[in-house]
Design an enzyme around this catalytic site. Structure first.
Site, PDB file in Angstrom:
ATOM      1  N   LYS A 112      -1.717 -10.015   4.325  1.00 25.64           N
ATOM      2  CA  LYS A 112      -0.606 -10.212   3.387  1.00 25.64           C
ATOM      3  C   LYS A 112       0.274  -8.952   3.335  1.00 25.64           C
ATOM      4  O   LYS A 112      -0.154  -7.887   3.830  1.00 25.64           O
ATOM      5  CB  LYS A 112      -1.167 -10.520   1.998  1.00 25.64           C
ATOM      6  CG  LYS A 112      -2.016  -9.380   1.457  1.00 25.64           C
ATOM      7  CD  LYS A 112      -2.958  -9.857   0.375  1.00 25.64           C
ATOM      8  CE  LYS A 112      -3.799  -8.695  -0.122  1.00 25.64           C
ATOM      9  NZ  LYS A 112      -5.007  -9.154  -0.825  1.00 25.64           N
ATOM     10  N   ARG A 132      -8.007 -12.777 -12.631  1.00 22.62           N
ATOM     11  CA  ARG A 132      -6.707 -12.688 -11.969  1.00 22.62           C
ATOM     12  C   ARG A 132      -6.351 -14.069 -11.432  1.00 22.62           C
ATOM     13  O   ARG A 132      -5.492 -14.734 -11.958  1.00 22.62           O
ATOM     14  CB  ARG A 132      -6.768 -11.633 -10.853  1.00 22.62           C
ATOM     15  CG  ARG A 132      -5.440 -11.351 -10.226  1.00 22.62           C
ATOM     16  CD  ARG A 132      -5.517 -10.255  -9.172  1.00 22.62           C
ATOM     17  NE  ARG A 132      -6.294 -10.648  -8.006  1.00 22.62           N
ATOM     18  CZ  ARG A 132      -6.378  -9.923  -6.891  1.00 22.62           C
ATOM     19  NH1 ARG A 132      -5.766  -8.749  -6.809  1.00 22.62           N
ATOM     20  NH2 ARG A 132      -7.079 -10.336  -5.858  1.00 22.62           N
ATOM     21  N   TYR A 155      18.362  16.586  -5.294  1.00 28.08           N
ATOM     22  CA  TYR A 155      18.817  16.047  -6.569  1.00 28.08           C
ATOM     23  C   TYR A 155      18.270  16.884  -7.733  1.00 28.08           C
ATOM     24  O   TYR A 155      17.091  17.211  -7.763  1.00 28.08           O
ATOM     25  CB  TYR A 155      18.317  14.608  -6.742  1.00 28.08           C
ATOM     26  CG  TYR A 155      19.040  13.582  -5.893  1.00 28.08           C
ATOM     27  CD1 TYR A 155      20.287  13.822  -5.339  1.00 28.08           C
ATOM     28  CD2 TYR A 155      18.450  12.342  -5.663  1.00 28.08           C
ATOM     29  CE1 TYR A 155      20.929  12.862  -4.581  1.00 28.08           C
ATOM     30  CE2 TYR A 155      19.078  11.367  -4.904  1.00 28.08           C
ATOM     31  CZ  TYR A 155      20.328  11.640  -4.361  1.00 28.08           C
ATOM     32  OH  TYR A 155      20.954  10.688  -3.614  1.00 28.08           O
ATOM     33  N   MET A 192      17.063  10.193  -2.142  1.00 29.43           N
ATOM     34  CA  MET A 192      17.505   8.962  -1.490  1.00 29.43           C
ATOM     35  C   MET A 192      16.930   8.817  -0.080  1.00 29.43           C
ATOM     36  O   MET A 192      15.772   8.512   0.059  1.00 29.43           O
ATOM     37  CB  MET A 192      19.040   8.863  -1.512  1.00 29.43           C
ATOM     38  CG  MET A 192      19.570   7.512  -1.136  1.00 29.43           C
ATOM     39  SD  MET A 192      19.059   6.213  -2.296  1.00 29.43           S
ATOM     40  CE  MET A 192      19.605   4.752  -1.437  1.00 29.43           C
TER      41      MET A 192
HETATM   42  C1  LIG Z   1      -6.130  -8.459  -0.719  1.00 30.95           C
HETATM   43  C2  LIG Z   1      -7.412  -9.198  -0.775  1.00 30.95           C
HETATM   44  C3  LIG Z   1      -8.492  -8.809   0.014  1.00 30.95           C
HETATM   45  C4  LIG Z   1      -8.513  -7.521   0.812  1.00 30.95           C
HETATM   46  O1  LIG Z   1      -8.818  -6.467  -0.070  1.00 30.95           O
HETATM   47  P1  LIG Z   1      -8.917  -4.924   0.386  1.00 30.95           P
HETATM   48  O2  LIG Z   1      -9.344  -4.230  -0.841  1.00 30.95           O
HETATM   49  O3  LIG Z   1      -7.560  -4.558   0.842  1.00 30.95           O
HETATM   50  O4  LIG Z   1      -9.905  -4.864   1.482  1.00 30.95           O
HETATM   51  C5  LIG Z   1      -9.603  -9.621   0.016  1.00 30.95           C
HETATM   52  N1  LIG Z   1      -9.653 -10.741  -0.749  1.00 30.95           N
HETATM   53  C6  LIG Z   1      -8.640 -11.118  -1.537  1.00 30.95           C
HETATM   54  C7  LIG Z   1      -8.773 -12.345  -2.363  1.00 30.95           C
HETATM   55  C8  LIG Z   1      -7.493 -10.352  -1.597  1.00 30.95           C
HETATM   56  O5  LIG Z   1      -6.499 -10.712  -2.410  1.00 30.95           O
END
Ligand SMILES: *Cc1c(COP(=O)(O)O)cnc(C)c1O
Length: 363
Positions: free
Chosen positions: A52, A146, A262, A310
């Site tokens: 992702k 979550r 800056y 920037m």
């Molecule tokens: C992002 C994610 C992972 C990977 O987690 P890491 O801590 O980056 O290894 C695994 N399972 C789920 C459900 C995630 O959202």
């Protein structure tokens, strides 16, 4: 004529486009080696890969083929909008979508692409079944609060109607040594008694380091694939993957009392030679990365002066007065090095890598 200068005309192959002043090098051998190490550490379980957020900022087009060729067969994305880029490289059925389907359109998209939804709620189970059902994964919440179906909801007919491949949960604090990890593993075991499934999955990168009791049938590393080290046990197994370099745009001498960047938060205490580096916010080099960090050149340390301003950062060339505009500097970006994180988590360090910089990785 004008058209050939528009970015949509494949800038990398445009003969008129000069080379970038930034480079992201993804060490493909290190990425493959990290997946193989994490797969081996998963014991009898298979490792998938979280890809992702454009493979945690390193680029799906760069990383997914490497992971696929190393032997990875399951790729996790968060959004439906991330499926197409991964499906260029692997079969749709190897892609799991963690956010799951909220609408009939999501379900139709899943069926059209073959991507497998992760069902996270009774509502998601309902819409998936109502639109035709089929294989899916099921996320059970064991304490992170979550995403995921609550344990007390597992007896619901909406769950019984599912064909569950991976029954999974997610650890809240796998990077810490806490009783919560063991409790979450036990609760996944309880869920497994209630829901027919093909395979079980719990561990992220840090969870793999917790040992065999956490591996189940599939592990889901993300961060550690890309060089992050969430637990000390993984330090030996994980190699850095992202190497970032940026060119000096200009060098100058400044006098005592002159400010840099800056708000002139750095005031020269003495005569100094300084250099302006081509990297900034849009590349993911945020202001937090400034204080205490240093660029490097052939082993020489070039401390950052003042604020990241920037698209540029100014560094102290006291150690390297020979450097000139056009010279390449190493950008501090090892997510395993806590000293470089400057208030950002290693996850943030990677995922904020900007598209301007990311585009250079595919070259
Ligand atoms: C992002 C994610 C992972 C990977 O987690 P890491 O801590 O980056 O290894 C695994 N399972 C789920 C459900 C995630 O959202």
């Amino acid at each position: 004529m004008i058209d050939s200068y528009l970015p949509r005309m494949a800038p990398q192959s445009d003969p008129h486009l000069p080379a970038s002043t930034l480079r992201l090098n993804v060490d493909r051998d290190a990425l493959a080696a990290n997946w193989r190490s994490l797969n081996a550490l998963s014991g009898s379980a298979r490792a998938g890969a979280a890809v992702k957020a454009d493979a945690y900022g390193l680029g799906v087009d760069t990383c997914v083929p490497v992971l696929r060729d190393a032997g990875c067969e399951t790729f996790f994305v968060a959004h439906w909008g991330e499926v197409a880029a991964v499906a260029v490289h692997v079969a749709g059925g190897q892609i799991a979508v963690l956010h799951g389907p909220l609408s009939e359109a999501d379900c139709a998209f899943a069926r059209a692409t073959g991507a497998i939804p992760v069902i996270n709620s009774l509502e998601q189970a309902g819409v998936w079944t109502a639109t035709g059902g089929g294989p899916c994964h099921l996320m059970v919440d064991t304490g992170i609060n979550r995403l995921g179906v609550a344990l007390c909801e597992l007896g619901d007919p909406a769950i019984a109607a599912l064909r569950v491949d991976l029954l999974m949960s997610h650890l809240a604090s796998a990077d810490e040594t806490t009783a919560m990890n063991r409790m979450q593993a036990e609760l996944l075991g309880e869920a497994a008694q209630q829901v027919p499934h093909r395979r079980l999955s719990l561990a992220n990168s840090a969870g793999i380091a917790l040992g065999a009791a956490f591996a189940f049938d599939m592990t889901r590393p993300g961060l550690a694939l890309y060089g992050g080290v969430p637990r000390a046990e993984l330090a030996e197994a994980i190699r850095p993957v992202a190497m970032i370099a940026a060119q000096l745009l200009q060098c100058r001498n400044i006098a005592p009392g002159e400010g840099v960047g800056y708000n002139a938060t750095f005031i020269a205490p003495t005569h100094m030679r300084v250099g302006t580096v081509s990297i900034g916010y849009a590349d993911g080099f945020l202001r937090q990365r400034g204080p205490g960090n240093a660029f490097h050149h052939e082993g020489r340390r070039l401390p950052i002066l003042g604020k990241v301003s920037m698209d540029m950062v100014v560094v102290d060339l006291g150690e390297a007065p020979d450097l000139r505009a056009g010279d390449w500097l190493g950008v501090p970006w090892n997510p395993a090095d806590a000293a470089q994180q400057s208030g950002l988590s290693p996850y943030e360090m990677l995922t904020v890598i900007g598209t301007r910089l990311r585009r250079t990785a595919a070259l």
